[in-house]
Design an enzyme around this catalytic site. Structure first.
Site, short mmCIF file in Angstrom:
data_model
loop_
_atom_site.label_atom_id
_atom_site.label_comp_id
_atom_site.label_asym_id
_atom_site.label_seq_id
_atom_site.Cartn_x
_atom_site.Cartn_y
_atom_site.Cartn_z
CD GLU A 430 -3.01 -0.77 -0.07
OE1 GLU A 430 -3.01 0.32 -0.68
OE2 GLU A 430 -3.70 -1.75 -0.40
C1 LIG Z 1 3.04 -9.67 0.47
C2 LIG Z 1 2.73 -8.60 -0.51
C3 LIG Z 1 1.41 -8.30 -0.79
C4 LIG Z 1 1.10 -7.32 -1.75
N1 LIG Z 1 -0.21 -7.10 -2.09
C5 LIG Z 1 -0.48 -6.30 -3.17
C6 LIG Z 1 -1.81 -6.22 -3.69
O1 LIG Z 1 -2.75 -6.81 -3.18
N2 LIG Z 1 -2.00 -5.47 -4.82
C7 LIG Z 1 -0.99 -4.79 -5.44
O2 LIG Z 1 -1.24 -4.14 -6.45
N3 LIG Z 1 0.28 -4.84 -4.95
C8 LIG Z 1 0.55 -5.58 -3.84
N4 LIG Z 1 1.83 -5.67 -3.36
C9 LIG Z 1 2.88 -4.89 -4.00
C10 LIG Z 1 3.35 -3.75 -3.13
O3 LIG Z 1 2.37 -2.76 -3.05
C11 LIG Z 1 4.68 -3.25 -3.71
O4 LIG Z 1 5.64 -4.25 -3.43
C12 LIG Z 1 5.09 -1.92 -3.12
O5 LIG Z 1 4.23 -0.89 -3.54
C13 LIG Z 1 6.53 -1.53 -3.48
O6 LIG Z 1 6.75 -1.68 -4.85
P1 LIG Z 1 8.04 -2.52 -5.34
O7 LIG Z 1 8.00 -3.82 -4.63
O8 LIG Z 1 8.05 -2.54 -6.81
O9 LIG Z 1 9.26 -1.72 -4.77
P2 LIG Z 1 9.98 -0.49 -5.50
O10 LIG Z 1 8.96 0.48 -5.97
O11 LIG Z 1 10.97 -1.00 -6.46
O12 LIG Z 1 10.73 0.16 -4.24
C14 LIG Z 1 12.01 -0.26 -3.77
C15 LIG Z 1 12.53 0.79 -2.80
O13 LIG Z 1 12.66 2.05 -3.47
C16 LIG Z 1 11.92 3.05 -2.78
N5 LIG Z 1 11.33 3.98 -3.74
C17 LIG Z 1 10.77 3.70 -4.94
N6 LIG Z 1 10.29 4.82 -5.51
C18 LIG Z 1 10.54 5.83 -4.64
C19 LIG Z 1 10.30 7.23 -4.65
N7 LIG Z 1 9.65 7.83 -5.66
N8 LIG Z 1 10.69 7.96 -3.59
C20 LIG Z 1 11.33 7.38 -2.55
N9 LIG Z 1 11.59 6.07 -2.49
C21 LIG Z 1 11.20 5.29 -3.52
C22 LIG Z 1 10.87 2.31 -1.98
O14 LIG Z 1 10.44 3.06 -0.85
C23 LIG Z 1 11.62 1.04 -1.61
O15 LIG Z 1 12.38 1.26 -0.46
C24 LIG Z 1 2.15 -6.60 -2.37
C25 LIG Z 1 3.48 -6.89 -2.05
C26 LIG Z 1 3.77 -7.89 -1.17
C27 LIG Z 1 5.22 -8.21 -0.90
#
Ligand SMILES: Cc1cc2nc3c(=O)[nH]c(=O)nc-3n(C[C@H](O)[C@H](O)[C@H](O)COP(=O)(O)OP(=O)(O)OC[C@H]3O[C@@H](n4cnc5c(N)ncnc54)[C@H](O)[C@@H]3O)c2cc1C
Length: 585
Positions: A430
């Protein structure tokens, strides 16, 4: 692992004393739910949480959700528990009566949600996401969509999901690639892949209603070209009956650190010709609609943090009372310090979440537009704080819970380790804490030049002034006043320098979110302590013990948590340059 016990005494205190329940009941639509009725709801929820959900928590963690022969199976007992949850009406607490809900205030349903999370967070995720689906369809769906989907979702007969994430589109949803092609009859064919979809498939309900972000062919690039679709697992006819299987399939589930019983799915759309979807609202406004729903979901994830923190505290306290090492370990000063850090922050989080829920209710229902706007501004400001601060704290608090247990905390049987593993996802999904902090700064502070924050800071200062000469609370009030000054300094710095020195300001984004949480939580604890002081004179022995503990908790928090505020303000104002120096990483 000992079973979860809902912290009813503290919840009652927040409802009866900290929150202005009679004013809340004057909002049109609530129909005057008495405090006694509200407490009866909480008592029933507490029984369900400790009697039905909590006993499944550890077994669900061990067995986990399974993907077998193309189907996702939930852990043993999950189906029966879910059926009871829906039959008892728990999915519908704060939904409007016109769509089959019970129209209870968010302020009340938030406590029930905290209980589901404390008892069994992996379970609680399913109704939480269903609630988000209801919100989106109710707010932006066509009457036809509403007719076909809302009643079944509100009753819990069907479940909902949120499909945002794709391999290349996590925090940056502008990169969403799933495609939607219009069929010419109001429907669309979707194809693409979504990953990490919580409860993306399961055996709890007859149908699953996916809310999917996708791009209509020819839509503008970036966030302005994303639309929102309803894509059911089984297609639903005009009469609301599920029929043919839609072309959305779970192709695997993740093997995770925690919440093992919550299936996290890779969903393939359109592998066999296209998944049929219907648009929610207007084309290209999907992200805007998803944000409405995400705000509610972010608040709910904050409650996951509160529930997990509470359970970690209960588990650690029970162990500390039993374990003997040179006397019961609960008597050791450092163990007391750890337990009080857990307790005081959890109570601060609960109180802050409740105050935010009051403003969510008022923002929706208050008859006066100016009051609605003011409540919305407060809720908008607090949602990233409740999400970011409560979830980050829950990880720290669960970690302290392990520490209180010593070596057995590292062993799974105590349950302390599971709480830590389960908590770890909450600051990630989220929107990560970094994304919450960006939201706090970009949308909530800079956009109105800090006005909403300054209004809150003024209320905090007024409380500090009113308690300045108060013998027992004067030292805590002075610590609070210093922390509020630190918050004010940091907010001004961020607002004044954001345009000219953005990277350095953004280095301090998460520290600012944390500072906001610490001070806002301290505000509610000090309010609580002041109320407790007033009630002490006329309290019976049992109530007096509770009130004295409230005062002691606020004093502890002032010396151990509010004291971090000036350090954080320093980091926010001065920490940018060192983090951005070339060659350090
Ligand atoms: C168990 C689980 C359940 C989930 N459930 C859902 C679901 O139901 N529906 C759904 O759609 N998604 C879901 N997700 C996905 C989840 O919302 C994402 O993993 C999350 O939003 C982070 O995206 P990412 O994993 O691509 O990380 P990234 O976006 O690659 O982030 C990696 C790091 O970079 C930082 N970062 C990235 N962009 C910025 C920025 N602009 N400014 C500062 N820092 C930044 C982040 O804070 C983080 O520390 C789930 C994930 C997991 C692991």
């Amino acid at each position: 692992m000992q079973e979860y016990h809902a912290p009813l005494a503290d919840m009652r205190f927040v409802l009866r004393e900290l929150v202005d329940w009679p004013s809340l009941m004057k909002l049109p639509g609530f129909g005057e739910v008495s405090l006694d009725v509200a407490e009866a709801v909480l008592e029933e929820a507490a029984k369900f949480a400790s009697g039905v959900l909590s006993p499944l928590n550890r077994a669900g963690d061990v067995q986990g959700a399974r993907w077998q022969d193309g189907r996702v199976l939930t852990a043993d007992g999950w189906k029966q528990a879910y059926a009871r949850f829906a039959a008892d009406g728990w999915s519908a607490l704060s939904c409007g009566t016109e769509i089959g809900g019970q129209n209870l205030p968010r302020t009340l349903s938030a406590f029930a949600e905290e209980m589901w999370n404390g008892a069994n967070m992996a379970f609680a995720l399913c109704p939480m996401l269903t609630r988000g689906t209801v919100d989106a369809i109710e707010l932006r769906g066509s009457p036809a969509l509403q007719r076909r989907y809302l009643a079944k979702l509100v009753s819990g007969e069907w479940a909902g999901t949120m499909n945002l994430t794709e391999p290349q589109a996590g925090s940056d949803l502008a990169a969403v690639r799933t495609r939607a092609v219009p069929l010419g009859d109001g429907r669309y064919k979707l194809d693409g892949q979504k990953i990490f979809i919580t409860y993306g498939d399961h055996d709890l309900t007859d149908n699953i209603v996916h809310l999917v972000l996708a791009r209509i062919a020819g839509a503008p690039a970036g966030v302005k070209g994303i639309s929102l679709f309803v894509v059911p697992k089984f297609l639903v006819d005009a009469g609301g009956k599920p029929g043919a299987r839609n072309d959305v399939h779970c192709v695997s589930i993740e093997n995770k650190l925690g919440i093992h019983a919550s299936p996290t799915c890779v969903l393939a759309y359109g592998q066999n010709g296209g998944a049929i979807g219907e648009i929610v609202g207007e084309e290209n406004r999907g992200l805007e609609y998803m944000f409405i729903m995400m705000n509610a979901a972010r608040y709910s994830v904050g409650l996951e943090g509160v529930g997990l923190a509470e359970r970690a505290y209960q588990t650690a306290l029970a162990y500390a009372r039993e374990r003997v090492q040179s006397g019961p370990i609960v008597g050791h000063p450092d163990v007391r310090r750890m337990l009080l850090l857990m307790k005081s922050q959890t109570e601060a989080m609960r109180a802050l979440a409740a105050v935010a829920a009051v403003s969510l209710d008022a923002a929706r229902l208050h008859p006066d537009e100016a009051q609605r706007r003011q409540a919305q501004a407060f809720a908008d400001l607090m949602i990233p704080v409740v999400k970011g601060w409560c979830t980050e704290n829950s990880v720290d608090i669960a970690s302290l819970g392990i520490q209180v247990h010593g070596g057995v905390g590292f062993v799974e049987e105590t349950g302390a380790a599971q709480l830590f593993r389960d908590a770890r996802i909450t600051p990630i999904y989220e929107g990560t804490t970094g994304i919450q902090a960006n939201d706090l700064i970009g949308r909530k502070l800079v956009r109105d030049e800090g006005r909403a924050a300054e209004a809150v800071i003024e209320q905090m200062r007024s409380l500090a002034r009113s308690l300045a000469g108060d013998g027992e609370l004067s030292a805590a009030a002075a610590a609070f006043a210093g922390a509020v000054d630190a918050l004010h300094r940091a907010v001004r710095h961020v607002v004044d320098h954001h345009a000219t020195d953005r990277p350095a300001v953004m280095v301090g984004a998460v520290p600012l979110l944390k500072l906001f949480g610490i001070v806002a939580g301290g505000w509610q604890l000090l309010r609580s302590a002041s109320i407790a002081q007033q009630r002490l004179a006329s309290a019976d022995a049992a109530a007096a013990g509770f009130y004295r503990a409230k005062i002691g908790t606020a004093r502890f928090y002032a010396d151990h948590v509010l004291s971090q505020a000036t350090g954080l303000a320093h980091t926010i104002v001065h920490g940018g340059a060192a983090a951005l120096t070339d060659g350090v990483l």
